[in-house]
Design a protein around this motif. Structure first.
Motif, PDB file in Angstrom:
ATOM      1  N   MET A 153       0.825  -1.205   0.000  1.00  0.00           N
ATOM      2  CA  MET A 153       0.000   0.000   0.000  1.00  0.00           C
ATOM      3  C   MET A 153       0.864   1.262   0.000  1.00  0.00           C
ATOM      4  O   MET A 153       0.600   2.218  -0.746  1.00  0.00           O
ATOM      5  CB  MET A 153      -0.924  -0.004   1.221  1.00  0.00           C
ATOM      6  N   GLU A 154       1.912   1.284   0.839  1.00  0.00           N
ATOM      7  CA  GLU A 154       2.800   2.440   0.907  1.00  0.00           C
ATOM      8  C   GLU A 154       3.495   2.685  -0.434  1.00  0.00           C
ATOM      9  O   GLU A 154       3.657   3.834  -0.862  1.00  0.00           O
ATOM     10  CB  GLU A 154       3.847   2.234   2.010  1.00  0.00           C
ATOM     11  N   LYS A 163      -6.552   6.481  -4.659  1.00  0.00           N
ATOM     12  CA  LYS A 163      -7.768   5.739  -4.332  1.00  0.00           C
ATOM     13  C   LYS A 163      -7.447   4.254  -4.366  1.00  0.00           C
ATOM     14  O   LYS A 163      -7.324   3.648  -5.426  1.00  0.00           O
ATOM     15  CB  LYS A 163      -8.869   6.071  -5.335  1.00  0.00           C
ATOM     16  N   LEU A 164      -7.310   3.674  -3.172  1.00  0.00           N
ATOM     17  CA  LEU A 164      -6.899   2.280  -3.056  1.00  0.00           C
ATOM     18  C   LEU A 164      -7.923   1.485  -2.248  1.00  0.00           C
ATOM     19  O   LEU A 164      -8.571   2.022  -1.351  1.00  0.00           O
ATOM     20  CB  LEU A 164      -5.534   2.176  -2.365  1.00  0.00           C
ATOM     21  N   GLY A 165      -8.033   0.235  -2.565  1.00  0.00           N
ATOM     22  CA  GLY A 165      -8.886  -0.666  -1.795  1.00  0.00           C
ATOM     23  C   GLY A 165      -8.090  -1.898  -1.422  1.00  0.00           C
ATOM     24  O   GLY A 165      -7.363  -2.451  -2.242  1.00  0.00           O
ATOM     25  N   ILE A 166      -8.195  -2.316  -0.164  1.00  0.00           N
ATOM     26  CA  ILE A 166      -7.510  -3.534   0.299  1.00  0.00           C
ATOM     27  C   ILE A 166      -8.526  -4.662   0.316  1.00  0.00           C
ATOM     28  O   ILE A 166      -9.519  -4.608   1.041  1.00  0.00           O
ATOM     29  CB  ILE A 166      -6.892  -3.323   1.695  1.00  0.00           C
ATOM     30  N   PHE A 167      -8.283  -5.659  -0.507  1.00  0.00           N
ATOM     31  CA  PHE A 167      -9.217  -6.777  -0.662  1.00  0.00           C
ATOM     32  C   PHE A 167      -8.671  -7.964   0.121  1.00  0.00           C
ATOM     33  O   PHE A 167      -7.859  -8.744  -0.373  1.00  0.00           O
ATOM     34  CB  PHE A 167      -9.339  -7.105  -2.157  1.00  0.00           C
ATOM     35  N   TYR A 168      -9.113  -8.069   1.374  1.00  0.00           N
ATOM     36  CA  TYR A 168      -8.590  -9.107   2.280  1.00  0.00           C
ATOM     37  C   TYR A 168      -9.736  -9.703   3.083  1.00  0.00           C
ATOM     38  O   TYR A 168     -10.828  -9.123   3.150  1.00  0.00           O
ATOM     39  CB  TYR A 168      -7.570  -8.487   3.251  1.00  0.00           C
TER      40      TYR A 168
END
Length: 221
Positions: A153-154, A163-168
């Motif tokens: 992410m960094e 604009k980021l999404g973490i898919f976990y």
């Protein structure tokens, strides 16, 4: 997902961007392959969809933010950790969680009624936050994978992406949120989506009493 970088590599090959093969690199043992079969079997019975079958991991806007299979196996060796060990730990620590009734669970399985199965599992799954306590402390399956995710992410933020999404999976989020808040991030909103909709079982209609005339008629007979 662990080993998901290979999906992007396959996409590049299909697009004609195949890299030089490294035949001298030893093939890494995949000790997670059995889990996929179990998930697929359960998902099919519950009439749900498996994520690897529905989600397009080859999408151009997807960036692999997890450990490689080699990294995962190496870190498990370093921590002397195994998936079986975590499962046994959960079984001993999670005594407070409401467990499905074995008889009703078996009856639901034999009936082939996915809704009956869901109703038996829903209370246990509803206590998921408590069950996540099994991952307390430093673990590869949560802590190390979260660290890798936030590292990616960094890098994406440094590259100018805003604009980021973490898919976990949900088990990762308590530790991930804690780390982000320690770094100065703030939660602005929260949204829940419906995962399951289980129709209510229709109430049994009591048979109405026969009309008096009919009763009298039968009495004469």
């Amino acid at each position: 997902m662990v080993g998901g970088e290979k999906l992007q590599q396959n996409a590049n090959k299909e697009a004609g961007q195949e890299e030089k093969a490294t035949s001298d690199e030893p093939k890494e043992e995949n000790n997670l392959s059995g889990l996929k079969d179990i998930y697929s079997m359960v998902a099919k019975f519950l009439q749900l969809s498996g994520q690897s079958e529905i989600i397009d991991y080859k999408a151009k806007n997807f960036v692999h933010a997890d450990l490689t299979l080699k990294e995962f196996n190496q870190k498990q060796k370093e921590r002397n950790e195994s998936l079986l060990g975590l499962a046994l730990k959960a079984n001993t620590q999670d005594a407070k969680a409401k467990q499905p009734d074995p008889a009703r669970l078996m009856a639901a399985m034999l009936s082939g009624n996915s809704n009956r199965m869901k109703l038996e599992l829903i209370h246990t799954l509803g206590q998921g936050d408590d069950q996540i306590s099994m991952f307390a402390g430093e673990t590869v399956i949560v802590t190390d994978r979260n660290a890798k995710c936030l590292e990616v992410m960094e890098k994406q933020l440094a590259a100018g992406h805003k604009k980021l999404g973490i898919f976990y999976g949900s088990a990762h989020f308590p530790d991930m949120e804690k780390t982000l808040m320690e770094q100065g991030w703030m939660r602005s909103e929260e949204e829940w989506l419906t995962a399951w909709e289980i129709p209510k079982t229709p109430a049994k209609v009591k048979p109405q009493a026969a009309p008096a005339a009919a009763q009298i008629g039968r009495a004469h007979v």
